[in-house]
Design an enzyme around this catalytic site. Structure first.
Site, PDB file in Angstrom:
ATOM      1  N   GLU A  30       0.815  -1.219   0.000  1.00 33.35           N
ATOM      2  CA  GLU A  30       0.000   0.000   0.000  1.00 33.35           C
ATOM      3  C   GLU A  30       0.850   1.270   0.000  1.00 33.35           C
ATOM      4  OE1 GLU A  30      -0.922  -2.730   1.902  1.00 33.35           O
ATOM      5  OE2 GLU A  30      -2.640  -3.150   0.625  1.00 33.35           O
ATOM      6  N   ASN A  46      -1.808  -9.168  -2.218  1.00 35.75           N
ATOM      7  CA  ASN A  46      -2.553  -8.468  -3.252  1.00 35.75           C
ATOM      8  C   ASN A  46      -1.615  -7.708  -4.181  1.00 35.75           C
ATOM      9  OD1 ASN A  46      -2.656  -7.009  -0.444  1.00 35.75           O
ATOM     10  ND2 ASN A  46      -2.459  -5.410  -1.993  1.00 35.75           N
ATOM     11  N   ASP A  69      -7.725  -5.959  -3.098  1.00 40.40           N
ATOM     12  CA  ASP A  69      -6.913  -6.242  -1.896  1.00 40.40           C
ATOM     13  C   ASP A  69      -7.285  -7.597  -1.278  1.00 40.40           C
ATOM     14  OD1 ASP A  69      -4.965  -5.766   0.107  1.00 40.40           O
ATOM     15  OD2 ASP A  69      -6.428  -4.838   1.436  1.00 40.40           O
ATOM     16  N   TRP A 122      -5.947 -12.275   9.066  1.00 44.80           N
ATOM     17  CA  TRP A 122      -4.822 -13.075   9.581  1.00 44.80           C
ATOM     18  C   TRP A 122      -5.132 -13.738  10.913  1.00 44.80           C
ATOM     19  CZ3 TRP A 122      -3.508 -11.404  14.341  1.00 44.80           C
ATOM     20  CH2 TRP A 122      -3.835 -10.076  14.662  1.00 44.80           C
ATOM     21  N   CYS A 173      -1.619   9.613   7.795  1.00 42.05           N
ATOM     22  CA  CYS A 173      -2.001   9.672   9.205  1.00 42.05           C
ATOM     23  C   CYS A 173      -3.008   8.614   9.612  1.00 42.05           C
ATOM     24  CB  CYS A 173      -2.596  11.043   9.546  1.00 42.05           C
ATOM     25  SG  CYS A 173      -1.641  12.440   8.910  1.00 42.05           S
ATOM     26  N   HIS A 204      -4.077   6.975  13.236  1.00 46.64           N
ATOM     27  CA  HIS A 204      -5.019   7.859  13.937  1.00 46.64           C
ATOM     28  C   HIS A 204      -6.472   7.628  13.550  1.00 46.64           C
ATOM     29  CE1 HIS A 204      -2.016  10.172  16.143  1.00 46.64           C
ATOM     30  NE2 HIS A 204      -1.264  10.096  15.062  1.00 46.64           N
ATOM     31  N   MET A 222       5.726   8.158  17.029  1.00 46.77           N
ATOM     32  CA  MET A 222       5.145   9.146  16.107  1.00 46.77           C
ATOM     33  C   MET A 222       6.241   9.643  15.158  1.00 46.77           C
ATOM     34  SD  MET A 222       2.845  11.188  14.842  1.00 46.77           S
ATOM     35  CE  MET A 222       3.091  12.589  13.714  1.00 46.77           C
TER      36      MET A 222
HETATM   37 CA    CA Z   1      -3.056  -5.374   1.402  1.00 49.27          CA
END
Ligand code: CA
Length: 700
Positions: free
Chosen positions: A196, A273, A318, A406, A619, A623, A662
């Site tokens: 990703e 994927n 995906d 998973w 983010c 978050h 962070m």
């Molecule tokens: Ca994936």
């Protein structure tokens, strides 16, 4: 440090003296056997990945006497997903950022701990990483761990001292590891994630388990043909791709399911994927895109390709096949079959003959709208028109969370049933707003080639189940609705029991045949790790890590409804036994973010919309969608840091909270900071006006 190790050795000596019998050598023999159940030697207990224990002291009759025996507080930890291992009375597990501990499995006394300092090693690469890890492997006196920043580390099981360390990825690329390493024949194998966030090309690598030296590597998808192919399998795979796929990496990253199969001397690899998800970008002329979303069998000694079965040809949703691969002998009609079972994200449950990869059955275990069925003659899914969002926006079941992710399923040879945590939830796919030809792969930010919403997900958008599935009759035998959405893996025993934690903090045991709930206790925090069982001196124990975590937390309100707010609820390792009755330590009640609306803050819609796009790239993985934290990081709608432009910049750009994990975004200037702040204030205003309500229908 010297002093500490001396003390450690004394602790281990005490453990050895408590246990009777010779020390277990963890090798191919012990990892193949069912054994007497005293140990839990590997991720799935042994090579079969069945998560089945022959122990039966705790059983459907005695379970009412099950109570808390000991507990270990883990105040520094956050996400806990690991399967602990137990070898001769010592338990080994990885916590957040792969901090590894050995404890006396009878008492919970800490024997040693090892911190791989993942945050320091990751540096600015942290912007694509979580703190989670699925557990260690054990081989011949060594505990082998993986780290989020891409390393494999071999530790001395007696002392926790590092013996070797190997970098398994190119740190200039956006790869990371969350999966548990697997061992076999003196080797340790690991893959990685990253489809990703990068033009990712997936691979698995086997290393020498004693030295960390590389032994072999298998690439999942072909590279640029101009560079030549690594092997004949890549040449064959390249014929199933079109366009210039290598510019986007292709994907197939192997971040979880890898099973060693000693009977055929092969490693079965579940592949990921596409990179990107959208096939129209990745392989514009179509094609199956081997070996995406497949089980690939590799020679265990050389890594050479043997056979494959692809669950999703030309994947575009995906729907990876990274879920665990479970080995069992099954009687299929008149045929006795060395089978494998696999429930990938795509909603089908597969049984294959693992001698040759022949498909024996593939049946839906939930709502699936991308394919009507799998044709057993061709072995291919029969797709439903429109599901590739070729005609515009399309709502498709399942979502990228999968019908099964998973979270490990378990198989009980006594009942012949598989116990699977499942999810029923759709997703809306579209790409009409994307210039498919001009689209560029990301680099250390999330982008998948689909206009996939990163808004908040409503608390009732998805439902979840624990399902007992008969892999021969292809039918559901029993099922329980679970709280949405993200429930952990299961474990089953010869005592006619299935154990599983839940997203709402309950830990429960069910009868394997009837599904009747026989026992449960509330552990005060969402559970994301699967339980294990073992015995010491004739006493059976059940252990479980409790620390809410994993990608399900991204969903916003769907996860946040449980009230497992960031850093509020204690992380613990719980161990239960019969006739133990320690009180469960207290936890604060569920807590919810209180979004702060600043009435004087004038939200600029243009800036907020720029901030929203940035938030989705950099983010929301921690978050939460729509700035609603599912508990993996602070909820920015109530954060005092997000109320001050200067404080916000200190954290985001200058790394004031770097030690907490962070990341720094040194490349963010005024436009980025202001965009994010406008978006956060917009979502905070919305949240303050509509406080979160819990919608869970599942009964405790
Ligand atoms: Ca994936």
């Amino acid at each position: 440090m010297k002093l500490k190790f001396r003390w450690v050795s004394a602790g281990l000596l005490a453990v050895a003296m408590q246990s009777s019998g010779a020390a277990t050598v963890v090798n191919d023999k012990t990892l193949t056997e069912v054994g007497d159940g005293s140990n839990w030697l590997a991720y799935g207990r042994n090579y079969s990945e069945q998560r089945y224990s022959p122990l039966e002291q705790i059983n459907d009759q005695s379970i009412a006497r099950l109570g808390l025996d000991w507990v270990l507080e883990l105040p520094e930890d956050r996400m806990l997903l690991a399967t602990p291992l137990v070898v001769d009375g010592v338990m080994y597990f990885t916590g957040s950022f792969s901090k590894t501990r050995a404890v006396n499995a009878k008492t919970g006394e800490l024997l040693w701990e090892y911190d791989p300092e993942s945050v320091k090693h990751a540096g600015d690469r942290l912007r694509i990483m979580w703190d989670q890890n699925k557990g260690p492997a054990f081989w011949n006196g060594k505990v082998i761990i993986s780290t989020i920043d891409g390393r494999l580390i071999g530790l001395d099981a007696k002392t926790g001292e590092r013996i070797w360390e190997t970098m398994t990825i190119d740190p200039r690329r956006a790869y990371y590891i969350t999966g548990a390493p697997k061992v076999f024949k003196g080797k340790v194998i690991i893959g990685n994630g990253g489809t990703e966030q990068e033009a990712a090309r997936g691979y698995v690598t086997a290393y020498n388990a004693d030295t960390g030296e590389q032994e072999w590597r298998f690439w999942v998808v072909p590279g640029n043909p101009a560079d030549g192919f690594e092997n004949a399998a890549m040449e064959m795979a390249a014929k199933t791709w079109t366009g210039e796929w290598w510019k986007h990496g292709g994907g197939g990253n192997t971040w979880n399911g890898i099973t060693y199969d000693p009977e055929f001397n092969q490693v079965l690899v579940g592949t990921g994927n596409g990179s990107p998800w959208n096939r129209k970008i990745r392989s514009p002329g179509g094609g199956d895109n081997l070996f995406l979303c497949s089980i690939v069998a590799l020679d265990a000694d050389t890594g050479a390709y043997k056979w494959h079965y692809q669950t999703v040809p030309g994947e575009t949703w995906d729907y990876n096949s990274n879920m665990d691969i479970v080995l069992a002998d099954l009687k299929f009609g008149e045929q006795q079959v060395k089978a494998l079972m696999h429930a990938p994200k795509n909603g089908f449950f597969y049984v294959l003959n693992r001698e040759n990869g022949e498909l024996l059955s593939a049946e839906k275990i939930g709502k699936v709208t991308w394919a009507s069925h799998v044709d057993l003659k061709t072995g291919r899914p029969v797709e439903i028109a429109g599901s590739r969002y070729e005609d515009g926006e399309e709502t498709v079941w399942p979502s990228p969370y999968g019908t099964h992710s998973w979270h490990a399923m378990s198989y009980n040879p006594k009942t012949g049933l598989v116990y699977i945590p499942t999810i029923e939830m759709p997703a809306v796919f579209k790409d009409s707003g994307i210039d498919l030809k001009a689209w560029e792969s990301p680099h250390f930010r999330a982008s998948v080639g689909v206009e996939f919403g990163t808004e908040d997900t409503a608390p009732d958008y998805g439902v979840a189940f624990l399902m007992a599935w008969d892999p021969l009759k292809h039918e559901k035998v029993w099922e329980h609705e679970l709280p949405p959405l993200w429930n952990p893996g299961t474990m089953t025993t010869a005592g006619n029991l299935v154990f599983q934690g839940r997203a709402d903090g309950e830990f429960a045991a069910y009868h394997t045949e009837t599904g009747k709930k026989l026992w449960s206790t509330q552990l005060g925090l969402g559970i994301s790790a699967p339980p294990v069982t073992y015995s010491i001196d004739g006493k059976q124990y059940v252990s479980l890590l409790v620390g809410w975590g994993g990608a399900g937390l991204i969903s916003g309100s769907l996860a946040a409804q449980h009230g497992w707010k960031y850093k509020v609820h204690p992380r613990r390792l719980y161990t239960f036994a019969l006739d133990s009755a320690k009180p469960i330590p207290s936890s604060p009640p569920p807590a919810y973010a209180q979004p702060v609306d600043l009435p004087d803050f004038k939200i600029d819609d243009e800036q907020a919309s720029y901030g929203q796009a940035l938030f989705a790239e950099s983010c929301f993985l921690c978050h939460g969608g729509g700035v609603v934290s599912g508990g993996g990081a602070p909820d920015l709608r109530e954060s005092p840091i997000a109320l001050s432009r200067d404080a916000f910049r200190e954290v985001v750009v200058n790394g004031a909270k770097f030690a907490n994990g962070m990341p720094r975004f040194k490349d963010f200037g005024d436009r980025e900071i202001d965009g994010l702040l406008h978006y956060i204030r917009k979502m905070a205003r919305k949240g303050a006006a509509n406080p979160l309500k819990k919608v869970s229908q599942a009964q405790p």
